[in-house]
Write a protein that holds these residues in place. Structure first.
Motif, PDB file in Angstrom:
ATOM      1  N   LYS A  63     -37.659  15.122 -18.404  1.00 53.42           N
ATOM      2  CA  LYS A  63     -38.140  15.458 -17.062  1.00 53.42           C
ATOM      3  C   LYS A  63     -37.678  16.848 -16.641  1.00 53.42           C
ATOM      4  O   LYS A  63     -38.444  17.615 -16.041  1.00 53.42           O
ATOM      5  CB  LYS A  63     -37.659  14.411 -16.052  1.00 53.42           C
TER       6      LYS A  63
ATOM      7  N   TYR B  24     -42.832  13.381 -23.351  1.00 56.40           N
ATOM      8  CA  TYR B  24     -42.932  12.632 -22.097  1.00 56.40           C
ATOM      9  C   TYR B  24     -44.200  11.781 -22.078  1.00 56.40           C
ATOM     10  O   TYR B  24     -44.173  10.600 -21.708  1.00 56.40           O
ATOM     11  CB  TYR B  24     -42.921  13.608 -20.923  1.00 56.40           C
TER      12      TYR B  24
ATOM     13  N   ILE C 253     -44.615  14.404 -12.989  1.00 58.77           N
ATOM     14  CA  ILE C 253     -43.707  15.547 -12.882  1.00 58.77           C
ATOM     15  C   ILE C 253     -44.164  16.556 -11.837  1.00 58.77           C
ATOM     16  O   ILE C 253     -43.375  17.330 -11.304  1.00 58.77           O
ATOM     17  CB  ILE C 253     -43.603  16.243 -14.264  1.00 58.77           C
TER      18      ILE C 253
END
Length: 520
Positions: free
Chosen positions: A64, A133, A299
């Motif tokens: 992240k 991710y 995000i």
């Protein structure tokens, strides 16, 4: 306001670095400083984890944190600082020893060759973190990929041997190949192998939602939640390849594609009668004429915009679509070359299923050259090079394209070769893995190396995912790559000389000169 230093994207000021009050991308100086502090906290977390008790939460914070600092992902100081504090808490939890955050000014002020090598590693792992991710969201992880993020971050904070750093640059590319393979498996396991699909650019009347970014998982969740709601879904920019996946295209409300490359959004979204959902990077500073209709998730973060949290309840987006109502009648849009449709879905499985035919056409002399023309797009006028180059390619050549750079050429009608379209869209930037698999398969079929194929890579870059793809190509030993529209500002002359000598990396010149050089 604190002054900034940032040179991670292609359009950095004067091709040296943004160092004033605001970056070319629209990122303000204080935001850039907070992002640097976040990276410094990640380096400390990696150091703490070396002999500490890291967990899956630690791994996710690494992903992240790196992903958050990619160009055009997060413009929100509040969420950046919150994430930095989460990282501090996790660092203290996994290791009681004191680890200070790394001061990124040490990197930016280092010897230019050391700075250059470390920047290649840092920007490379930022891009790789995005791919990891997305794979993790679909339940796919790889311990080797995960471990490498820690190794790379520790080296950025402490290693100063140029030879070791150069080795780590190429290792970044090698590990990213594994990461892209992981994401490819995650996407195809979840949604099926992409199939060639013609996608209309016309927007049908009635309520609709535009979905931008790369996250197919978010797209799937939105499609589920819009079942029987009378709301159509349109892809934007890097989400276009969603149309090729069988389990996504099965939803009847997935209708077509809105607009062109991400860099045109401020014009194309002007007064749009529909909401836009950003799932990953490529959000630009939002204009007044549509700011009340922009939503972020995952995000992506932007001040004062509604953010869809981890519960992934897209009800506010759907309600906004119904409220806006959409267009009163069908609206015909076009691509950057005036085309009314584009075709996607030529990932490695689709292309290699025709491998025998392609190989036969090569042996017959009907296909004499392959070009990969793709990568990031951007606003620079010099990027017209790529559309001009495509038009100059001879009719006995095939063009593979991918990433948002494809919008420069994907609505061109360049004809076919024995039924095979001359332009084959392999997908998103992470689908560079498909192009690599195709190249390796052709090399195997002709019993030669990739560098011996009649294949030329003509790449455009903008942000950090393109950096890690370039490093992957170099780690595979692929030579004679043409790169533009400018060389990265963070590549020093000394490092560039090494890359030119070792890999014959070539800056683009003019389409005419480069075509002549390539084809002799």
């Amino acid at each position: 306001m604190k002054d900034m230093f940032c040179f991670q994207c292609q359009q950095t000021a004067h091709n040296t670095g943004c160092d004033g009050k605001v970056g070319v991308c629209g990122k303000k100086a204080d935001t850039a400083v907070y992002q640097d502090e976040l990276i410094g906290a990640l380096i400390a977390l990696a150091n703490a984890a070396e002999n500490g008790s890291s967990t899956e939460k630690t791994d996710m914070l690494i992903l992240k944190g790196l992903f958050t600092t990619i160009t055009n992902v997060n413009f929100n100081n509040v969420t950046i600082k919150q994430l930095t504090e989460e990282i501090h808490i996790e660092r203290n939890r996994i290791n009681s020893q004191k680890f200070d955050d790394y001061d990124m000014k040490k990197l930016w002020n280092d010897h230019e060759d050391i700075r250059s090598l470390k920047s290649l590693i840092l920007f490379g792992i930022k891009g790789m973190a995005a791919y990891a991710y997305h794979a993790q969201a679909l339940g796919k992880t790889d311990s080797e990929v995960t471990s490498f993020f820690y190794k790379a971050l520790r080296a950025i904070g402490s290693e100063n041997d140029p030879e070791k750093l150069l080795g780590l640059v190429l290792e970044t590319g090698n590990v990213n190949l594994k990461c892209m393979a992981l994401l490819d498996a995650a996407n195809t396991d979840a949604y099926g192998d992409p199939v060639p699909t013609e996608v209309p650019l016309t927007i049908e009347k009635g309520p609709f939602i535009v979905v931008s970014g790369h996250d197919l998982h978010d797209m799937k969740l939105l499609l589920e939640q819009t079942k029987d709601k009378g709301v159509n879904i349109y892809t934007h920019s890097e989400m276009l390849p969603a149309h090729g996946y069988p389990k996504l295209k099965a939803y009847p409300q997935l209708k077509g594609n809105f607009g062109t490359g991400w860099q045109n959004q401020q014009t194309e979204f002007h007064n749009i009668p529909a909401p836009i959902l950003f799932t990953t990077n490529c959000i630009m500073p939002v204009r007044q004429s549509y700011c009340d209709r922009v939503f972020t998730t995952s995000i992506v973060s932007y001040p004062e915009l509604v953010h869809i949290g981890d519960d992934k309840d897209f009800t506010p987006v759907i309600e906004k679509a119904i409220e806006c109502g959409g267009y009163d009648e069908d609206r015909e849009m076009t691509g950057m070359n005036g085309g009314h449709t584009v075709t996607t879905g030529f990932a490695h499985n689709a292309v290699l299923s025709n491998a025998e035919k392609i190989i036969s056409l090569v042996k017959e002399g009907r296909i004499k050259h392959f070009f990969l023309i793709g990568g990031c797009d951007g606003a620079s006028p010099s990027r017209s090079y790529y559309s001009d180059f495509a038009r100059l390619t001879p009719p006995d050549s095939l063009i593979l394209t991918l990433a948002c750079g494809k919008y420069r050429i994907n609505d061109m009608d360049l004809g076919t070769i024995d039924g095979i379209p001359r332009i084959l869209d392999c997908g998103q930037c992470n689908d560079a893995y498909s192009a690599i698999k195709i190249a390796l398969a052709l090399a195997e079929a002709f019993d030669c190396g990739v560098n011996d194929l009649p294949l030329t890579l003509v790449l455009s870059w903008y942000e950090q995912k393109a950096v890690c793809i370039l490093l992957t190509l170099l780690s595979l030993g692929i030579k004679n790559i043409y790169l533009g529209p400018t060389l990265p500002a963070f590549v020093s002359k000394g490092v560039l000389d090494v890359l030119v000598d070792k890999f014959q990396l070539t800056p683009i010149s003019t389409p005419e000169e480069d075509i002549k050089r390539i084809l002799g």
